[in-house]
Scaffold this active site. Structure first.
Site, mmCIF file in Angstrom:
data_model
loop_
_atom_site.group_PDB
_atom_site.id
_atom_site.type_symbol
_atom_site.label_atom_id
_atom_site.label_comp_id
_atom_site.label_asym_id
_atom_site.label_seq_id
_atom_site.Cartn_x
_atom_site.Cartn_y
_atom_site.Cartn_z
ATOM 1 N N GLU A 161 0.834 -1.198 0.000
ATOM 2 C CA GLU A 161 0.000 0.000 0.000
ATOM 3 C C GLU A 161 0.870 1.250 0.000
ATOM 4 O OE1 GLU A 161 -3.077 0.117 2.978
ATOM 5 O OE2 GLU A 161 -3.455 -1.984 2.560
ATOM 6 N N ALA A 218 4.886 -17.170 1.935
ATOM 7 C CA ALA A 218 6.313 -17.209 2.273
ATOM 8 C C ALA A 218 6.933 -15.819 2.164
ATOM 9 C CB ALA A 218 7.042 -18.190 1.349
ATOM 10 N N CYS A 272 -1.809 -7.607 5.930
ATOM 11 C CA CYS A 272 -1.260 -8.870 5.413
ATOM 12 C C CYS A 272 -0.343 -9.639 6.356
ATOM 13 C CB CYS A 272 -0.491 -8.608 4.125
ATOM 14 S SG CYS A 272 -1.570 -8.210 2.761
ATOM 15 N N LYS A 275 -1.756 -11.640 9.389
ATOM 16 C CA LYS A 275 -2.736 -12.601 8.893
ATOM 17 C C LYS A 275 -2.042 -13.754 8.152
ATOM 18 C CE LYS A 275 -4.947 -12.003 5.071
ATOM 19 N NZ LYS A 275 -5.693 -11.382 3.987
ATOM 20 N N ARG A 342 -5.468 -0.939 9.420
ATOM 21 C CA ARG A 342 -5.584 -2.320 9.885
ATOM 22 C C ARG A 342 -4.304 -2.779 10.597
ATOM 23 N NH1 ARG A 342 -7.892 -4.940 4.493
ATOM 24 N NH2 ARG A 342 -6.723 -3.185 3.644
HETATM 25 C C1 UDX Z 1 2.964 -5.919 2.486
HETATM 26 C C2 UDX Z 1 3.996 -6.472 1.492
HETATM 27 O O1 UDX Z 1 5.121 -5.571 1.415
HETATM 28 C C3 UDX Z 1 3.385 -6.664 0.131
HETATM 29 O O2 UDX Z 1 4.331 -7.260 -0.759
HETATM 30 C C4 UDX Z 1 2.168 -7.566 0.259
HETATM 31 O O3 UDX Z 1 1.540 -7.717 -0.998
HETATM 32 C C5 UDX Z 1 1.193 -6.980 1.270
HETATM 33 O O4 UDX Z 1 1.844 -6.785 2.525
HETATM 34 P P1 UDX Z 1 1.934 -3.542 3.058
HETATM 35 O O5 UDX Z 1 1.221 -4.223 4.185
HETATM 36 O O6 UDX Z 1 1.170 -2.606 2.209
HETATM 37 O O7 UDX Z 1 2.576 -4.622 2.080
HETATM 38 O O8 UDX Z 1 3.096 -2.676 3.705
HETATM 39 P P2 UDX Z 1 4.675 -2.790 3.913
HETATM 40 O O9 UDX Z 1 5.306 -1.632 3.262
HETATM 41 O O10 UDX Z 1 5.215 -4.113 3.574
HETATM 42 O O11 UDX Z 1 4.796 -2.539 5.481
HETATM 43 C C6 UDX Z 1 4.210 -3.413 6.436
HETATM 44 C C7 UDX Z 1 4.499 -2.938 7.836
HETATM 45 O O12 UDX Z 1 5.865 -3.103 8.169
HETATM 46 C C8 UDX Z 1 4.202 -1.448 8.050
HETATM 47 O O13 UDX Z 1 3.596 -1.269 9.315
HETATM 48 C C9 UDX Z 1 5.576 -0.813 8.023
HETATM 49 O O14 UDX Z 1 5.626 0.381 8.728
HETATM 50 C C10 UDX Z 1 6.416 -1.895 8.653
HETATM 51 N N1 UDX Z 1 7.845 -1.836 8.283
HETATM 52 C C11 UDX Z 1 8.223 -1.998 6.993
HETATM 53 C C12 UDX Z 1 8.811 -1.663 9.256
HETATM 54 O O15 UDX Z 1 8.491 -1.524 10.434
HETATM 55 N N2 UDX Z 1 10.127 -1.644 8.889
HETATM 56 C C13 UDX Z 1 10.535 -1.808 7.603
HETATM 57 O O16 UDX Z 1 11.754 -1.791 7.352
HETATM 58 C C14 UDX Z 1 9.535 -1.991 6.618
#
Ligand code: UDX
Length: 460
Positions: A161, A218, A272, A275, A342
């Site tokens: 996102e 994975a 994601c 879950k 979420r």
């Molecule tokens: C994720 C996956 O990246 C994506 O490939 C999949 O299709 C859906 O789930 P998303 O949930 O949109 O995407 O966000 P993402 O950028 O991956 O971040 C997830 C969480 O991890 C966020 O709360 C973010 O702040 C946190 N995060 C991310 C960290 O705390 N540190 C990081 O280095 C990267």
């Protein structure tokens, strides 16, 4: 293989297909009239916020991209159907709290079987645990009309996102899973040909159905595991004097590890990660692999620990009590550039502050106020709404949130928090004025010079 000319799907990801393939008619169907109206609104007030999406819709809508509530017509006319529906974690019944609720997938599948009069390629796009495609195939085959065949593909979504549109424009890879039969492989080629309109051939990976489904789980599990690993190390840094940013930088220079996704934080959120890991845990347990299940479960537990640890540090630092104190929480979304809340870590932090009887001011540039109230009510189901409303105020700027506060907590890494006039904030706050940076966002040294007491994740 069949040349795809009409696609029906739920969810907005297919908007990019429409943009890149002007020769394919793409219909996005949704039963919710209000959402469809928003998609069709003349002034482009779209129902979700995603950078770049509006431009895509502006260019393709009415040309070959259509939004409709007429699901059946969409199904009937399409030769390829993407099924991307919600698969939330089950709240009751077998596997409650872990397994995915496949009710929506099944309903969508049955609908397709019922309505279709010609052969279709059905593409599973929701994140679903392994072997869902098999169930979909069985349902479709058991209900198909004569002369009407269904081929099932799995085509998981890897977009994040906030960067969804650029991820779709330039994906690391597109994964397509199919049965390894001549029909399965041919359906796979049909979908690959759609992506070939803008994705380089070597980035379109074709694999077996099960591999494709498992790869999605994975990938998310391994990404989340990286964050839990760096967060576990951040606890060691805080206790020893190392700096987590320096450690992450040094570790990430190893080309085998790489620099991305190593940012320590107050905990990962989003629809994601948790879950999908819980799905993997459930899958491992049902396959009688308890050690594997325990391994993945620990990634989620570490994340919970990180949030608890952060709240505790806030209380400890503020002389072991925040009762009656006002805390400004900057950011409510689970990460920057999205209005999505979420599993946002902010929800847990605020609940912790509430149970310590603090007052909380919340500001987020994107999240609608109703959403914040709904999330807080859900997080404290036993607290009467009036109590929550007495303790919490939702503000329309960072400056307003920080007014008369004792502490500022940065929960989401919104860029605009860097441009806050911190001198002004400081003069509006009670002293000593505390800042807790849960996102490694602000320049701690600069803020200390102003007079703040600054606490940062992963630093002593
Ligand atoms: C994720 C996956 O990246 C994506 O490939 C999949 O299709 C859906 O789930 P998303 O949930 O949109 O995407 O966000 P993402 O950028 O991956 O971040 C997830 C969480 O991890 C966020 O709360 C973010 O702040 C946190 N995060 C991310 C960290 O705390 N540190 C990081 O280095 C990267």
């Amino acid at each position: 293989s069949v040349k795809v000319t009409k696609i029906c799907c739920s969810g907005p990801t297919c908007a990019v297909i429409a943009l890149k393939c002007p020769h394919i008619i793409v219909t996005i169907v949704d039963l919710n009239q209000a959402r469809v109206d928003a998609w069709n609104s003349p002034d482009f007030k779209l129902p979700i916020y995603e950078p770049g999406l509006e431009e895509v819709v502006r260019e393709a809508r009415g040309r070959n991209l259509f939004f409709s509530t007429d699901v059946d017509k969409g199904i009937e006319e399409a030769d390829l159907i993407f099924v991307s529906v919600n698969t939330p974690t089950k709240k009751s019944g077998v596997g409650a709290g872990f397994a995915a609720d496949l009710n929506y997938v099944e309903l969508a599948t049955r609908r397709i079987a019922q309505v279709a009069r010609t052969s279709k390629i059905v593409v599973e796009k929701s994140t679903v645990p392994c072997r869902t495609a098999e169930s979909m195939r069985t349902i479709l085959e058991a209900n198909s009309k004569p002369g009407c065949r269904f081929d099932i593909l799995s085509n998981p979504e890897f977009l994040a996102e906030g960067t969804a549109i650029s991820d779709l424009f330039k994906p690391d890879r597109v994964l397509i899973g199919s049965l390894q039969t001549p029909e399965g492989l041919s359906a796979c080629q049909s979908l690959a040909a759609v992506y070939a309109n803008w994705v380089p051939k070597d980035r379109v990976l074709t694999v077996g159905l099960w591999s494709s489904e498992l790869s999605k789980l994975a990938a998310n599990a391994m990404l989340a595991q990286r964050i839990s690993s760096i967060n576990a190390l951040s606890a060691i840094c805080e206790a020893t004097g190392a700096n987590i940013d320096e450690v992450a930088h040094a570790v990430g220079y190893d080309t085998r590890i790489g620099p991305k996704f190593l940012k320590a934080s107050v905990g990962f959120g989003g629809s994601c990660f948790q879950k999908d890991i819980l799905n993997l845990v459930y899958l491992s347990e049902s396959l009688h692999l308890p050690e594997v299940a325990a391994y993945w479960r620990q990634v989620v537990e570490m994340n919970e620990h990180q949030k608890r640890r952060f709240s505790k540090r806030v209380v400890d630092t503020m002389f072991n009590t925040i009762t009656g104190k006002r805390i400004a929480v900057l950011g409510f979304a689970f990460k920057a550039d999205t209005g999505d809340t979420r599993e946002s870590a902010a929800i847990t932090l605020i609940r912790d502050f509430q149970s310590e009887k603090a007052y909380v001011n919340i500001y987020d540039p994107q999240v609608p106020h109703d959403q914040i109230w709904a999330d807080l009510a859900e997080a404290s189901p036993l607290a009467p709404v009036e109590t929550i409303q007495k303790q919490v105020r939702i503000c329309s700027s960072a400056m307003e949130a920080c007014q008369d506060a004792e502490a500022v907590v940065i929960a989401t890494e919104w860029k605009e928090f860097n441009d806050i006039d911190w001198e002004q904030v400081y003069s509006n706050m009670n002293k000593p004025a505390f800042i807790f940076d849960g996102r490694l966002l602000v320049d701690a040294e600069k803020l200390r010079k102003i007079g703040f007491s600054v606490t940062t994740i992963g630093r002593p």
